[in-house]
Every structure is written in structure tokens, then in C-alpha cells.
Design a protein around this motif. Structure first.
Motif, short mmCIF file in Angstrom:
data_model
loop_
_atom_site.label_atom_id
_atom_site.label_comp_id
_atom_site.label_asym_id
_atom_site.label_seq_id
_atom_site.Cartn_x
_atom_site.Cartn_y
_atom_site.Cartn_z
N LYS A 174 119.54 48.54 80.31
CA LYS A 174 118.36 47.72 80.04
C LYS A 174 117.31 48.50 79.25
O LYS A 174 116.56 47.91 78.44
N TYR A 176 117.71 50.51 76.81
CA TYR A 176 117.97 50.43 75.37
C TYR A 176 117.25 49.22 74.77
O TYR A 176 116.67 49.30 73.68
N TYR A 177 117.31 48.09 75.47
CA TYR A 177 116.65 46.89 74.97
C TYR A 177 115.13 47.07 74.97
O TYR A 177 114.45 46.68 74.01
N ARG A 180 114.08 48.82 72.09
CA ARG A 180 114.45 48.09 70.87
C ARG A 180 115.65 48.70 70.14
O ARG A 180 115.80 48.54 68.94
N ASN A 182 118.71 47.66 69.90
CA ASN A 182 119.42 46.44 70.27
C ASN A 182 120.94 46.58 70.21
O ASN A 182 121.65 46.05 71.07
N ALA A 185 121.98 48.39 73.20
CA ALA A 185 121.79 47.55 74.38
C ALA A 185 122.94 46.57 74.55
O ALA A 185 123.46 46.38 75.66
N ARG A 209 121.54 40.91 77.34
CA ARG A 209 122.52 41.14 76.26
C ARG A 209 122.38 40.07 75.19
O ARG A 209 122.46 40.36 73.98
N GLN A 211 119.61 38.40 74.52
CA GLN A 211 118.35 38.72 73.83
C GLN A 211 118.56 39.84 72.81
O GLN A 211 118.04 39.76 71.68
N ALA A 212 119.28 40.88 73.22
CA ALA A 212 119.50 42.02 72.34
C ALA A 212 120.34 41.63 71.13
O ALA A 212 120.06 42.03 69.99
N GLN A 213 121.39 40.83 71.36
CA GLN A 213 122.25 40.40 70.26
C GLN A 213 121.48 39.52 69.28
O GLN A 213 121.58 39.68 68.05
N TRP A 216 119.02 41.72 67.38
CA TRP A 216 119.78 42.54 66.43
C TRP A 216 120.16 41.71 65.20
O TRP A 216 120.02 42.18 64.05
#
Length: 279
Positions: A174, A176-177, A180, A182, A185, A209, A211-213, A216
Motif C-alpha cells: 500500500k 507504494y501507492y 505514487r 503506481n 503498487a 490496485r 486505483q493504482a492501475q 498509472w
């Protein structure tokens, strides 16, 4: 009068303590192995693990080859455990096990070694190398002593440490997110859900995940966006199928709708189409 009695009692207690201390100091200087051993056992039985341990540490090399040596070494390891010197107790219990593999105390020593490592396990926010060692040691104990009287407690310790490792893995992914990163993450959260299926953090991990994708994909150059928005759509579909009652459904739906809109837009972008064809 009452005050006078209190003073007298305090002086008497001090005198007795001084006498006990003086007796202990004499034992430390004594060369009588038997006397020291008997005193060490008495201190141990009374719960005075500091004095018992100090005497036993001196006695162990002197008792080598004698019947008392086995008990002395086990007791010495346990005096360290009782004083919360868990690194030392783990070491000395291991030493006892290696020295007396056929002792009737080996099972208890193995358990207390595992428990020492369990007690030494740090908080989840710190490096978990010691926790992993503790989990492995507890599992070895469970494999070796399947019907042990300590089995229930050992299983409970293992489960607690596994939860700590699970929490550590989730918090690390978490982070990593939050920073930022991404791409990292997405990878870390995917690895987490694979490693810990059914985790209490699974829904949160899958949502972050997504959100991060999505983030990104949004920050990517157009040549890479088609692939990354497509992945965001796939992650959303997995999320909605797995957690249809999630409190984050509306936010997830918003990311899904925007990802689909971006994919439609990219169909009319020659550069994106050319890059996709080359890949």
C-alpha cells in the motif's frame, strides 16, 4: 509509636536483605561447586532467576560430565527466558537441544526456544526477518511434536505471527501507492493477493490496485495508455465480481467508466494505434 514500629520493620527488612546479599556474594566467590549448584536451584525455585542464572552460568563448565549438567543448562536457558532475554534464551535452548538431544526436556526446550523467538518478533512496521525465523522454528516444532501438550499454544503463536507478516506485506504494498509509485503498487498488491488469498485485507488491496492501475494509465504516454486502461478495466471487473457489496463500488465504477471512455478516445489516436500494432 506506630512510626517507630515502621522504622524498626524497615531496618529489619534492610538487615535481612543485606544478609541475603552478603550470602549471595559469598556464593559467587565460593569454589564449592555443590554448594553453588544447590543454591542456584533454590534461587530458581523461588523465582529469583537473576541470581540463579548468574550462578548457573559459572557452574555449567564446571559441571561438565556430571548428572547435574543437563538440568543446569536447561535451567540456565530458562532463567534468560524468564528475564525476557529472548535472544539469549533462544540461543541457550538451542545449545541445550544440541547437547542433550535425548533428554526428556528436549520437547519443552524446543517449545521455549520457539516461544523465545516469538517473543523477540518486532512490530510489523520493522524488518520481519526475525518473525520469519520464528514462524519456521514453530513449524519445525509442530512437525516434530505432533501430539505435544504445547501444540495449541504453538499454533496460536504461529497464527499471530502469520497475521503480522500478512499485515506487513499489505502495508508495504500500500505504501507504494501512497508514494505514487503506481506501477510498483500494482505489482506488489497483485503479489499480495496471490500470496494471501482470503486475507482480511483482500478487498482493500484489490481496490487500491485498481486505483493504482487507473492512475498509472492516466499518467502514461498515449502509446502505453491503451494497454494500461485495458488492464484497469480487467481489474475493475474482477473487483466488482468479487466484492459486489463493496462500499467503494461507486468510486470503482467511476474509474471503470473513465477507462472505457479513454479506450474509446484512443481508437481515434493514430499514434496510439500504431504503437499498439507494433507491440
Amino acid at each position: 509509636m506506630r512510626f517507630s514500629r515502621l522504622i524498626t520493620a524497615a531496618l529489619l527488612t534492610g538487615t535481612l536483605s543485606l544478609g541475603a546479599c552478603t550470602g549471595y556474594q559469598k556464593l559467587l566467590k565460593s569454589g564449592n561447586v555443590n554448594e553453588k549448584y544447590e543454591a542456584a536451584i533454590k534461587y530458581y525455585d523461588k523465582g529469583d532467576f537473576f541470581r540463579s542464572g548468574t550462578l548457573l552460568e559459572e557452574l555449567i563448565p564446571l559441571l561438565k560430565g556430571r548428572p547435574e549438567a543437563e538440568k543446569a543448562q536447561f535451567y540456565f536457558a530458562n532463567t534468560n527466558y524468564q528475564q525476557r532475554n529472548y535472544v539469549l534464551s533462544a540461543y541457550y535452548f538451542k545449545q541445550f537441544i544440541d547437547t542433550y538431544p535425548n533428554s526428556p526436556l528436549v520437547e519443552e526446550a524446543s517449545f521455549l526456544r520457539a516461544k523465545s523467538l516469538y517473543r523477540d518478533s518486532p512490530g510489523y512496521e520493522l524488518d520481519q526477518t526475525n518473525t520469519i525465523t520464528a514462524v519456521e522454528t514453530i513449524q519445525d516444532f509442530l512437525n516434530t511434536y505432533a501430539t505435544s501438550q504445547f501444540r495449541t499454544e504453538a499454533e496460536s503463536m504461529s497464527q499471530e505471527l502469520q497475521k503480522k507478516l500478512e499485515n506487513k506485506a499489505f502495508q508495504s504494498a500500500k505504501l507504494y501507492y501512497a508514494l505514487r509509485y503506481n506501477q510498483a503498487a500494482v505489482t506488489s498488491l497483485g503479489n499480495f493477493t496471490t500470496q494471501y488469498p482470503g486475507s482480511v485485507y483482500s478487498e482493500q488491496a484489490d481496490y487500491i490496485r485498481l486505483q493504482a492501475q487507473y492512475a498509472w494509465a492516466k499518467e502514461s504516454v498515449e502509446a502505453k495508455q491503451r494497454e494500461r486502461f485495458t488492464d484497469a478495466v480487467a481489474i475493475y471487473q474482477h473487483f466488482i465480481d468479487t466484492y459486489p457489496q463493496s462500499k467503494n463500488i461507486r468510486l470503482a465504477q467511476s474509474m471503470y467508466d473513465d477507462s472505457r471512455a479513454e479506450l474509446e478516445r484512443l481508437k481515434s489516436v493514430p499514434e496510439a494505434n500504431d504503437a499498439a500494432a507494433k507491440n
